[in-house]
Design an enzyme around this catalytic site. Structure first.
Site, PDB file in Angstrom:
ATOM      1  N   HIS A 284       0.629  -2.635   3.121  1.00 28.65           N
ATOM      2  CA  HIS A 284       1.178  -1.547   2.311  1.00 28.65           C
ATOM      3  C   HIS A 284       0.291  -0.305   2.389  1.00 28.65           C
ATOM      4  O   HIS A 284       0.789   0.831   2.492  1.00 28.65           O
ATOM      5  CB  HIS A 284       1.319  -2.008   0.858  1.00 28.65           C
ATOM      6  CG  HIS A 284       1.672  -0.924  -0.087  1.00 28.65           C
ATOM      7  ND1 HIS A 284       0.761  -0.364  -0.961  1.00 28.65           N
ATOM      8  CD2 HIS A 284       2.841  -0.264  -0.307  1.00 28.65           C
ATOM      9  CE1 HIS A 284       1.345   0.575  -1.667  1.00 28.65           C
ATOM     10  NE2 HIS A 284       2.615   0.654  -1.298  1.00 28.65           N
TER      11      HIS A 284
ATOM     12  N   GLU B   3      -1.484   3.226  -7.895  1.00 34.49           N
ATOM     13  CA  GLU B   3      -0.166   2.580  -7.802  1.00 34.49           C
ATOM     14  C   GLU B   3      -0.231   1.151  -8.342  1.00 34.49           C
ATOM     15  O   GLU B   3       0.679   0.705  -9.058  1.00 34.49           O
ATOM     16  CB  GLU B   3       0.310   2.575  -6.346  1.00 34.49           C
ATOM     17  CG  GLU B   3       1.715   2.030  -6.178  1.00 34.49           C
ATOM     18  CD  GLU B   3       2.231   2.127  -4.746  1.00 34.49           C
ATOM     19  OE1 GLU B   3       3.356   1.646  -4.503  1.00 34.49           O
ATOM     20  OE2 GLU B   3       1.515   2.671  -3.883  1.00 34.49           O
TER      21      GLU B   3
ATOM     22  N   GLU C 188       0.962   1.440   5.560  1.00 36.50           N
ATOM     23  CA  GLU C 188       2.216   2.211   5.498  1.00 36.50           C
ATOM     24  C   GLU C 188       1.954   3.627   4.982  1.00 36.50           C
ATOM     25  O   GLU C 188       2.493   4.607   5.505  1.00 36.50           O
ATOM     26  CB  GLU C 188       3.215   1.498   4.598  1.00 36.50           C
ATOM     27  CG  GLU C 188       4.518   2.245   4.379  1.00 36.50           C
ATOM     28  CD  GLU C 188       5.116   2.009   3.005  1.00 36.50           C
ATOM     29  OE1 GLU C 188       5.497   2.998   2.337  1.00 36.50           O
ATOM     30  OE2 GLU C 188       5.197   0.842   2.589  1.00 36.50           O
ATOM     31  N   HIS C 189       1.114   3.750   3.960  1.00 33.59           N
ATOM     32  CA  HIS C 189       0.757   5.069   3.448  1.00 33.59           C
ATOM     33  C   HIS C 189      -0.002   5.880   4.499  1.00 33.59           C
ATOM     34  O   HIS C 189       0.257   7.071   4.697  1.00 33.59           O
ATOM     35  CB  HIS C 189      -0.124   4.924   2.204  1.00 33.59           C
ATOM     36  CG  HIS C 189       0.628   4.587   0.959  1.00 33.59           C
ATOM     37  ND1 HIS C 189       0.512   5.318  -0.205  1.00 33.59           N
ATOM     38  CD2 HIS C 189       1.515   3.599   0.680  1.00 33.59           C
ATOM     39  CE1 HIS C 189       1.288   4.797  -1.144  1.00 33.59           C
ATOM     40  NE2 HIS C 189       1.896   3.744  -0.628  1.00 33.59           N
TER      41      HIS C 189
END
Length: 412
Positions: free
Chosen positions: A47, A126, A50-51
């Site tokens: 994840h 997040e 992905e950023h």
């Protein structure tokens, strides 16, 4: 509509469903890299990566990435799951070359240490945001409890500790392994030309390098455990139950989806009439999730803390009745109508077709037209549902309860 597929010399698989009646085109990279592919030391790296993909390449900085998508009115995004990272863009057909230039460019990012250190704080915030959400806390805990040490129980986001400790070199190593062209499917859907998309793929991706990578997809078996997590500040109790279900490789996935619709669709299902209509609960739903060599049936419940135990009993009664008495013809017909309608409506947009195309090809090397998908659901019989209920029992479930009371136990 016409389907095409090829494999580039470097192992990148390219597929396209060409639809001359569409008014847009969607393109996406399906990378077989998710939280189940991570070691404990790099939990959350898929994840996080992905950023980082959007933070700049040798040709563009982060500002240019967004600017060049915006210049042609392209809609772009990405998402990470337990098993995949999916990067996609939708645009007008005449702007596909420019939009794909950006999309393919970001799949070979800089992964600069300065950007890594900055984005790390974004990821940590997040994680904190999701820790404030009772349903997110319950979902993560339910997966971990159900799958136990199996990698499907790992968090997609990772933990504050794992992200804090993660080093940029670890991410670069993970990228070099998992973002190999042989581990990626490139898909197109909508109004385009096959020769054009093959030429784009060769021009922008033909030079990508990387070795072979495999995933050890061992079928899990749920634990059936129970856990109560105290969150005194919550106003509602949030409960998630998890049971084993057919894997994505099985044709029984169609029956499992219909069974979930009968039992726990958000309207007109057995649980809706049992809990929502009488006012016993604020929300209840059943969702079927298929994974590589695994499957799960999730039951979601949110209600007043004082109704928690009674509602678990009501859910148990619904599941026992379904197992003992089966599903009615009327219920199956209604579920089919719902699922078929949703499939058709989703498929009317190229972006709606893109995800189905890419994931089918990634895991099954199979093309399913809309008509074939509808036919697969239509073929499901009451006997199929009875067999699913026998082979994949609804009870006992793994259950996690989150909220202001811990005076909860598994239903008898």
């Amino acid at each position: 509509m016409q389907f095409h597929h090829t494999v580039l010399d470097n192992g990148l698989r390219v597929i396209a469903e060409v639809n001359d009646q569409a008014h847009s085109v969607a393109s996406g990279f399906f990378v077989k890299a998710g939280s189940r592919d991570e070691s404990t030391e790099v939990a959350g790296v898929s994840h996080f990566l992905e950023h980082m993909v959007f933070k700049g390449t040798p040709r563009r900085d982060a500002l240019a990435v967004n600017r060049d998508f915006d210049r042609v009115g392209a809609k772009h995004n990405a998402q990470t799951s337990e098993e995949d990272t999916f990067y996609h863009v939708t645009c007008l057909p005449e702007y596909l070359p420019q939009a794909f230039d950006v999309l393919s460019d970001i799949l070979r990012p800089n992964l600069a240490e300065e950007d890594f250190d900055t984005e790390k704080q974004v990821i940590i915030e997040e994680i904190r945001m999701y820790l404030d959400n009772p349903m997110s806390v319950a979902y993560e805990a339910a997966k971990a409890a159900h799958f136990g040490p199996h990698p499907l129980g790992q968090s997609i986001l990772g933990t504050i500790e794992s992200i804090t400790d993660l080093k940029v070199d670890q991410m670069r190593h993970y990228f070099a392994q998992r973002y190999s062209p042989s581990n990626i499917v490139l898909a197109f859907a909508g109004k385009t030309d096959w020769d054009q998309v093959v030429a784009l793929a060769k021009a922008h991706c033909g030079g990508w390098q990387g070795g072979q990578i495999t995933r050890q997809a061992v079928p899990p078996r749920g634990t059936g455990s129970f856990q109560a997590i105290l969150r005194a500040e919550d106003q509602q109790q949030t409960i998630i139950g998890v049971g084993d279900a057919p894997p994505l490789e099985s044709s029984d996935r169609y029956a499992a989806q219909l069974l979930a619709t009968v039992l726990g669709d958000h309207t007109g299902s057995r649980l809706y009439w049992t809990l929502i209509d009488p006012g016993y609960a604020d929300g209840v739903e059943v969702s079927y999730q298929d994974y590589n060599q695994a499957g799960a049936l999730f039951t979601f419940l949110s209600c007043d803390p004082g109704e928690t135990q009674a509602n678990l009993g009501r859910i148990s009664e619904v599941y026992r009745a379904a197992t003992a008495e089966g599903i009615t013809e009327e219920e199956l017909t209604q579920a089919k109508n719902k699922v078929l309608a949703r499939s058709v409506l989703r498929s009317e947009r190229p972006m709606g077709r893109l995800a189905s195309l890419g994931f089918h090809w990634t895991y099954r090397r199979e093309y399913l037209s809309v008509a074939q998908e509808l036919e697969a659901f239509s073929r499901v019989t009451l006997d199929d549902l009875r067999r699913i209920l026998a082979e994949w029992p609804l009870l006992p479930m793994t259950i996690v309860s989150v909220g202001p009371t811990t005076d909860v136990h598994a239903p008898e």
